[in-house]
Design an enzyme around this catalytic site. Structure first.
Site, PDB file in Angstrom:
ATOM      1  N   MET A  96     -58.867 -88.557-160.623  1.00  0.00           N
ATOM      2  CA  MET A  96     -58.764 -88.179-159.211  1.00  0.00           C
ATOM      3  C   MET A  96     -57.494 -88.758-158.614  1.00  0.00           C
ATOM      4  SD  MET A  96     -61.125 -90.648-159.993  1.00  0.00           S
ATOM      5  CE  MET A  96     -62.734 -89.916-159.812  1.00  0.00           C
ATOM      6  N   GLY A 107     -49.631 -87.858-159.197  1.00  0.00           N
ATOM      7  CA  GLY A 107     -50.485 -89.009-158.952  1.00  0.00           C
ATOM      8  C   GLY A 107     -51.474 -89.296-160.060  1.00  0.00           C
ATOM      9  N   CYS A 108     -52.540 -90.012-159.693  1.00  0.00           N
ATOM     10  CA  CYS A 108     -53.473 -90.553-160.679  1.00  0.00           C
ATOM     11  C   CYS A 108     -54.258 -89.479-161.426  1.00  0.00           C
ATOM     12  CB  CYS A 108     -54.453 -91.508-159.996  1.00  0.00           C
ATOM     13  SG  CYS A 108     -53.680 -92.966-159.276  1.00  0.00           S
ATOM     14  N   ASN A 109     -54.373 -88.289-160.876  1.00  0.00           N
ATOM     15  CA  ASN A 109     -55.099 -87.215-161.549  1.00  0.00           C
ATOM     16  C   ASN A 109     -54.271 -86.525-162.623  1.00  0.00           C
ATOM     17  OD1 ASN A 109     -54.090 -86.273-158.680  1.00  0.00           O
ATOM     18  ND2 ASN A 109     -53.817 -84.511-160.029  1.00  0.00           N
ATOM     19  N   ALA A 110     -52.955 -86.774-162.655  1.00  0.00           N
ATOM     20  CA  ALA A 110     -52.021 -85.919-163.393  1.00  0.00           C
ATOM     21  C   ALA A 110     -52.187 -85.959-164.900  1.00  0.00           C
ATOM     22  CB  ALA A 110     -50.590 -86.272-163.025  1.00  0.00           C
TER      23      ALA A 110
END
Length: 372
Positions: A359, A153-156
């Site tokens: 995050m 996801g967006c934290n990756a």
């Protein structure tokens, strides 16, 4: 000119080990077609006032999207899951290639210099992964090592940066790159539900790439590469919010779809202070010592929650706000769009510190401390 970096107490390095890696290049790219929020509503044929208000209050002006072409009646038919996966492959490879080229150009490097390629995506699945497709597409040396981070996801983007920073440190002088490429159009469900409205009002197609090289040992004569040094990482998982952000199978739509809990901005914001304090622990630094904040453009409420909980200003997160306005949430590469804008300002001075923050699902916050 090589910049001499003074490290804070607690971050001194053993002279027998290689210097930590530096970020020496960044590049971004997006898909070809730009839409305003009203144009997205028109494309989906949505007029429900509750849904349109979500779009209107998103703090987003434009996004890059790859939507299905309308038929003779002007209707954009929903795409089958197989078609969405084909779209992911095509769009993600094209954007990723463009971002990597731009990154290496900024770094003064060539594709032939690349020794490790890590590719991040959540908006589709392939085997072999996007790294193999990019190596073939760009004619990168077949001996270039590679890795793929899929589904985080967006934290990756920061998860990948941590992994590749370790690779670069273990291979001093060798060039590594992270490419975050997210064809969010390939993860869209087209309906008029509020669950879908939150997602369809927010995400856009985009890719960001960053290049890393670890410096030589202090007793060696080779000059260290330019760019901010990556000093430290810190993570925070919120297990009780594991289902608050997810990408799973929607049985009603017969395809994968995103879900975002309306409370997630406040949950993330409440944990921002915890993870930043952990990041700075043992460094001798306080939050007030951080000169540059580069935060994931997760959405207006997420940005507001981070500002409040960390005691920051809108100016501190001006790049994050600007990226959200111009691109929407481009998932794992969002923070690299902000970093690129900071570099373009040419305001970062030697010795200054920056915090990178992302995050995403888990729910997770990832941070990194860098120094110019």
């Amino acid at each position: 000119m090589t910049v001499s970096i003074e490290r804070p107490v607690g971050l001194g390095l053993d002279p027998r080990t290689p210097l930590p890696p530096r970020i020496i290049g960044v590049g971004t790219a997006a898909s070809g077609t730009t839409y305003t929020q009203q144009e997205v509503l028109d494309a989906f044929g949505i007029t429900d006032p509750k849904v349109t208000s979500v779009f209107a209050n998103s703090a987003i002006d434009t996004r890059h999207l790859t939507l299905p072409e309308p038929n003779e009646e002007g209707i954009r038919a929903p795409e089958a899951q197989g078609d969405l996966l084909d779209k992911h492959k095509a769009v993600a490879v094209e954007m990723g290639a463009d971002a990597l080229r731009a990154c290496l150009k900024r770094a003064g490097a060539e594709l032939s210099d690349l020794r490790h390629l890590c590719v991040v995506t959540t908006t589709g699945f392939l085997a072999p992964g996007l790294s193999a497709h990019l190596i073939r597409e760009l004619g990168i040396d077949r001996h270039c090592s590679r890795s793929d981070i899929v589904g985080m996801g967006c934290n990756a983007g920061l998860n990948a940066l941590g992994v590749v920073a370790g690779w670069a440190t273990a291979h001093p002088g060798e060039l590594a790159a992270v490419v975050c490429t997210e064809a969010c159009s390939a993860a869209y469900v087209m309906d008029d539900t509020m669950r879908t409205a939150v997602v369809n009002s927010l995400f856009g197609d985009g890719a960001g790439a960053v290049a890393l090289v670890a410096g030589s040992r202090p007793d060696e004569t080779a000059p260290a590469p330019q760019g901010p040094t990556v000093l430290k990482f810190a993570s925070c998982l919120i297990p009780e919010a594991i289902d608050a952000m997810r990408y799973d199978w929607d049985r009603e739509q017969d395809r994968f779809s995103f879900f975002l809990d309306p409370q997630i901005p406040y949950v993330v914001g409440a944990h921002a202070e915890i993870v930043v304090d952990r990041l700075l622990e043992g460094t001798g630094l306080r939050r007030s010592d951080i000169d540059h904040w580069l935060v994931h453009s997760g959405g207006k409420k997420v940005i507001d929650a981070v500002i409040v909980n960390l005691g920051l200003t809108r100016h501190d997160l001006r790049h994050t706000v600007g990226v959200l306005r111009d691109y929407g949430n481009v998932s794992s590469g969002s923070f690299l769009f902000s970093y690129e804008r900071l570099l373009d300002e040419q305001v970062a001075k030697p010795g200054e510190f920056g915090v990178l923050m992302t995050m995403g699902p888990g729910s997770t916050l990832e941070t990194a401390l860098v120094q110019w």
